[in-house]
Enzyme design. Sequence first.
Site, PDB file in Angstrom:
ATOM      1  N   GLU A 172       0.824  -1.210   0.000  1.00 49.57           N
ATOM      2  CA  GLU A 172       0.000   0.000   0.000  1.00 49.57           C
ATOM      3  C   GLU A 172       0.860   1.265   0.000  1.00 49.57           C
ATOM      4  O   GLU A 172       0.592   2.212  -0.751  1.00 49.57           O
ATOM      5  CB  GLU A 172      -0.930  -0.008   1.216  1.00 49.57           C
ATOM      6  CG  GLU A 172      -2.041  -1.045   1.071  1.00 49.57           C
ATOM      7  CD  GLU A 172      -2.920  -1.209   2.309  1.00 49.57           C
ATOM      8  OE1 GLU A 172      -4.014  -1.763   2.170  1.00 49.57           O
ATOM      9  OE2 GLU A 172      -2.512  -0.788   3.416  1.00 49.57           O
TER      10      GLU A 172
ATOM     11  N   HIS B 145     -25.531  -2.217 -15.210  1.00 44.57           N
ATOM     12  CA  HIS B 145     -24.803  -1.819 -16.401  1.00 44.57           C
ATOM     13  C   HIS B 145     -24.804  -0.312 -16.574  1.00 44.57           C
ATOM     14  O   HIS B 145     -25.828   0.313 -16.320  1.00 44.57           O
ATOM     15  CB  HIS B 145     -25.460  -2.487 -17.618  1.00 44.57           C
ATOM     16  CG  HIS B 145     -24.731  -2.240 -18.884  1.00 44.57           C
ATOM     17  ND1 HIS B 145     -23.527  -2.840 -19.168  1.00 44.57           N
ATOM     18  CD2 HIS B 145     -25.022  -1.425 -19.928  1.00 44.57           C
ATOM     19  CE1 HIS B 145     -23.115  -2.414 -20.353  1.00 44.57           C
ATOM     20  NE2 HIS B 145     -23.997  -1.558 -20.826  1.00 44.57           N
TER      21      HIS B 145
ATOM     22  N   GLU C 175     -20.350  -5.787 -12.923  1.00 44.36           N
ATOM     23  CA  GLU C 175     -21.285  -6.679 -13.632  1.00 44.36           C
ATOM     24  C   GLU C 175     -20.574  -7.912 -14.173  1.00 44.36           C
ATOM     25  O   GLU C 175     -21.186  -8.942 -14.426  1.00 44.36           O
ATOM     26  CB  GLU C 175     -22.032  -5.935 -14.747  1.00 44.36           C
ATOM     27  CG  GLU C 175     -21.195  -5.524 -15.933  1.00 44.36           C
ATOM     28  CD  GLU C 175     -22.014  -4.746 -16.964  1.00 44.36           C
ATOM     29  OE1 GLU C 175     -23.053  -5.246 -17.413  1.00 44.36           O
ATOM     30  OE2 GLU C 175     -21.611  -3.609 -17.313  1.00 44.36           O
TER      31      GLU C 175
HETATM   32  C1  LIG Z   1      -0.290   0.810   8.495  1.00 42.62           C
HETATM   33  C2  LIG Z   1      -1.480  -0.052   8.858  1.00 42.62           C
HETATM   34  C3  LIG Z   1      -2.568  -0.083   8.021  1.00 42.62           C
HETATM   35  C4  LIG Z   1      -3.670  -0.863   8.346  1.00 42.62           C
HETATM   36  N1  LIG Z   1      -4.729  -0.873   7.493  1.00 42.62           N
HETATM   37  C5  LIG Z   1      -5.822  -1.621   7.781  1.00 42.62           C
HETATM   38  C6  LIG Z   1      -6.959  -1.611   6.931  1.00 42.62           C
HETATM   39  O1  LIG Z   1      -6.981  -0.944   5.886  1.00 42.62           O
HETATM   40  N2  LIG Z   1      -8.033  -2.358   7.290  1.00 42.62           N
HETATM   41  C7  LIG Z   1      -8.046  -3.124   8.425  1.00 42.62           C
HETATM   42  O2  LIG Z   1      -9.057  -3.771   8.722  1.00 42.62           O
HETATM   43  N3  LIG Z   1      -6.970  -3.151   9.247  1.00 42.62           N
HETATM   44  C8  LIG Z   1      -5.869  -2.426   8.956  1.00 42.62           C
HETATM   45  N4  LIG Z   1      -4.786  -2.430   9.812  1.00 42.62           N
HETATM   46  C9  LIG Z   1      -4.826  -3.326  10.990  1.00 42.62           C
HETATM   47  C10 LIG Z   1      -5.612  -2.680  12.120  1.00 42.62           C
HETATM   48  O3  LIG Z   1      -5.075  -1.418  12.411  1.00 42.62           O
HETATM   49  C11 LIG Z   1      -5.554  -3.579  13.349  1.00 42.62           C
HETATM   50  O4  LIG Z   1      -6.012  -4.869  13.007  1.00 42.62           O
HETATM   51  C12 LIG Z   1      -6.429  -3.057  14.482  1.00 42.62           C
HETATM   52  O5  LIG Z   1      -6.060  -1.758  14.845  1.00 42.62           O
HETATM   53  C13 LIG Z   1      -6.340  -4.000  15.691  1.00 42.62           C
HETATM   54  O6  LIG Z   1      -7.051  -3.475  16.776  1.00 42.62           O
HETATM   55  P1  LIG Z   1      -6.640  -3.846  18.262  1.00 42.62           P
HETATM   56  O7  LIG Z   1      -7.725  -3.322  19.130  1.00 42.62           O
HETATM   57  O8  LIG Z   1      -6.291  -5.271  18.346  1.00 42.62           O
HETATM   58  O9  LIG Z   1      -5.278  -3.080  18.536  1.00 42.62           O
HETATM   59  P2  LIG Z   1      -4.815  -1.587  18.301  1.00 42.62           P
HETATM   60  O10 LIG Z   1      -5.761  -0.837  17.444  1.00 42.62           O
HETATM   61  O11 LIG Z   1      -3.403  -1.674  17.878  1.00 42.62           O
HETATM   62  O12 LIG Z   1      -4.907  -0.935  19.749  1.00 42.62           O
HETATM   63  C14 LIG Z   1      -4.068  -1.308  20.780  1.00 42.62           C
HETATM   64  C15 LIG Z   1      -3.884  -0.115  21.682  1.00 42.62           C
HETATM   65  O13 LIG Z   1      -3.308  -0.542  22.907  1.00 42.62           O
HETATM   66  C16 LIG Z   1      -2.416   0.447  23.381  1.00 42.62           C
HETATM   67  N5  LIG Z   1      -1.520  -0.211  24.315  1.00 42.62           N
HETATM   68  C17 LIG Z   1      -0.624  -1.200  24.061  1.00 42.62           C
HETATM   69  N6  LIG Z   1      -0.058  -1.624  25.208  1.00 42.62           N
HETATM   70  C18 LIG Z   1      -0.620  -0.896  26.219  1.00 42.62           C
HETATM   71  C19 LIG Z   1      -0.456  -0.892  27.626  1.00 42.62           C
HETATM   72  N7  LIG Z   1       0.371  -1.733  28.216  1.00 42.62           N
HETATM   73  N8  LIG Z   1      -1.172  -0.007  28.341  1.00 42.62           N
HETATM   74  C20 LIG Z   1      -2.027   0.857  27.740  1.00 42.62           C
HETATM   75  N9  LIG Z   1      -2.229   0.877  26.417  1.00 42.62           N
HETATM   76  C21 LIG Z   1      -1.536   0.008  25.647  1.00 42.62           C
HETATM   77  C22 LIG Z   1      -1.760   0.950  22.104  1.00 42.62           C
HETATM   78  O14 LIG Z   1      -1.219   2.247  22.296  1.00 42.62           O
HETATM   79  C23 LIG Z   1      -2.934   0.942  21.126  1.00 42.62           C
HETATM   80  O15 LIG Z   1      -3.597   2.177  21.113  1.00 42.62           O
HETATM   81  C24 LIG Z   1      -3.675  -1.641   9.529  1.00 42.62           C
HETATM   82  C25 LIG Z   1      -2.566  -1.611  10.387  1.00 42.62           C
HETATM   83  C26 LIG Z   1      -1.476  -0.832  10.047  1.00 42.62           C
HETATM   84  C27 LIG Z   1      -0.286  -0.805  10.968  1.00 42.62           C
END
Ligand SMILES: Cc1cc2nc3c(=O)[nH]c(=O)nc-3n(C[C@H](O)[C@H](O)[C@H](O)COP(=O)(O)OP(=O)(O)OC[C@H]3O[C@@H](n4cnc5c(N)ncnc54)[C@H](O)[C@@H]3O)c2cc1C
Length: 467
Positions: free
Chosen positions: A188, A443, A448
């Site tokens: 990407e 169409h 399609e």
């Molecule tokens: C560049 C990129 C592009 C992406 N594009 C897509 C896409 O187009 N479509 C799609 O479906 N998915 C995409 N993803 C994947 C998607 O972002 C993740 O699958 C999703 O965010 C996972 O959610 P989560 O809740 O598991 O974790 P996250 O969203 O990663 O959230 C975890 C959070 O926990 C916090 N954290 C970690 N450890 C601690 C701690 N000890 N104490 C307090 N806070 C903590 C972090 O700061 C973070 O904010 C992309 C990922 C990346 C990196």
Amino acid sequence: MSSAADPRFDVDLFVIGGGSGGVRAARIAATHGARVMVAEEYRMGGTCVIRGCVPKKLMVYASQFHEHFEDAAGFGWTVGETSFDWPRFIAAKDREISRLEGIYGTNLTKAGVEIVAQRATVAGPNAVTLADGRTITAKYILIATGGRPSTDETLPGREHTISSNEVFHLPEQPKRIVIAGGGYIAVEFAGVFAGLGSEVTLVYRGDKVLRGFDEDVRDHLMAEYQKKGIRLVMGEVFTGIEKGADGLTVSFRNGHAPVVADQVLMAIGRKPNTAGLGLEAAGVKLGKSGEVLVDADSRTSVPSIYAVGDVTDRVNLTPVAIREGHAFADTVFGGKAWTADHQLIPTAVFSEPEIGTVGLSEAEALATGCALDVYKATFRPMKHTISGRDTRMLMKLLVDGETDRVLGVHVCGPDAGEMIQLAGIAVKMGATKADFDSTMAVHPTAAEELVTMRTPSHRHPKAPKAA
Ligand SMILES: Cc1cc2nc3c(=O)[nH]c(=O)nc-3n(C[C@H](O)[C@H](O)[C@H](O)COP(=O)(O)OP(=O)(O)OC[C@H]3O[C@@H](n4cnc5c(N)ncnc54)[C@H](O)[C@@H]3O)c2cc1C
């Protein structure tokens, strides 16, 4: 108030991580009456909102204008001189991300969730320690800490590289960028920077990008990238990066000439965020890559601790993390038990052109041993008959030759992500090729083609049963 509240604990649910999975779980649990606290160490919204899907898609949009301006000429438009202002775009993108971050926080607070803006670690099956030293007891703990970019600790000069975390905040657009990786993030960003006019080199150790995707899709995208002038260096790995007067010189192991760039983006995978979280000491079992091992209910080896999203390394996508978080909250706090279904997940790659895919690839379908009918079409999208752009679209349907069931749909071309969301419903419902055929075409569209492909381009016979 539901029966969830338990006076023996400070809270009913402590969520570590305010990303896609954690936020959804916290909000739903709170609406079921649970007393919920969420710790977020960076910015509310998590990877998807702050440094993943959302800013990435905004960058994809920014990168598409150049071709739109060029294509306009074929339709009689004269577009004056154009230029791209990176700092102005980054500032606009950052404003939108901050707005979304605010909405996430507000929605949680409105639902009655308490947010603690600091790091939290697990201190035991029912206790969490905050960075400020406080200990909070919780009936349940949800690990939703997501993942982080993998790094190559042995690579000389790795300090000169960036990951997807930094790519959203570069002070200026790199004129030349080398990207390492073959997954969707690498692909990407290659498309984004090429669209913005940077000179892009994509380096991957394998022979084709997007491992696991259908081979035709992989080949198609690589051909399209080559047409855009993206330099694809396959079968290579970095041996080092040196900083000099002209920029960063990347050297390779297998003989490719060194490449000089302004930025080197490492997009070589992601790993679960479990380091230093206190999970093992609390008895939570981790897998080989540090992922939290869970059952279908997202429950870990410690009954009071659950985990959802990327930290479990099941299917690392935002909608999956959200579903898992929602199912957890409904099951544990809402008296409505259900599990997230990981079968037939439609996905998109926001490359240029885009990819949309659901179900099995041809290789995966063949591995099941079924008789397989393959319907394939490549064509020039209508818009480009007049724009003159040299680009083609790929559509592919994989159909079980005996049951007629559609096993896989693969699209590479404009709006493939939008198409696959809808095709995904049909495939999930178990649609047959006859169902596709009986659906009237819309169409003139590219989509399609999915309901008008009459004759298989090839057929694989059913594999003989092993003796
Ligand atoms: C560049 C990129 C592009 C992406 N594009 C897509 C896409 O187009 N479509 C799609 O479906 N998915 C995409 N993803 C994947 C998607 O972002 C993740 O699958 C999703 O965010 C996972 O959610 P989560 O809740 O598991 O974790 P996250 O969203 O990663 O959230 C975890 C959070 O926990 C916090 N954290 C970690 N450890 C601690 C701690 N000890 N104490 C307090 N806070 C903590 C972090 O700061 C973070 O904010 C992309 C990922 C990346 C990196």
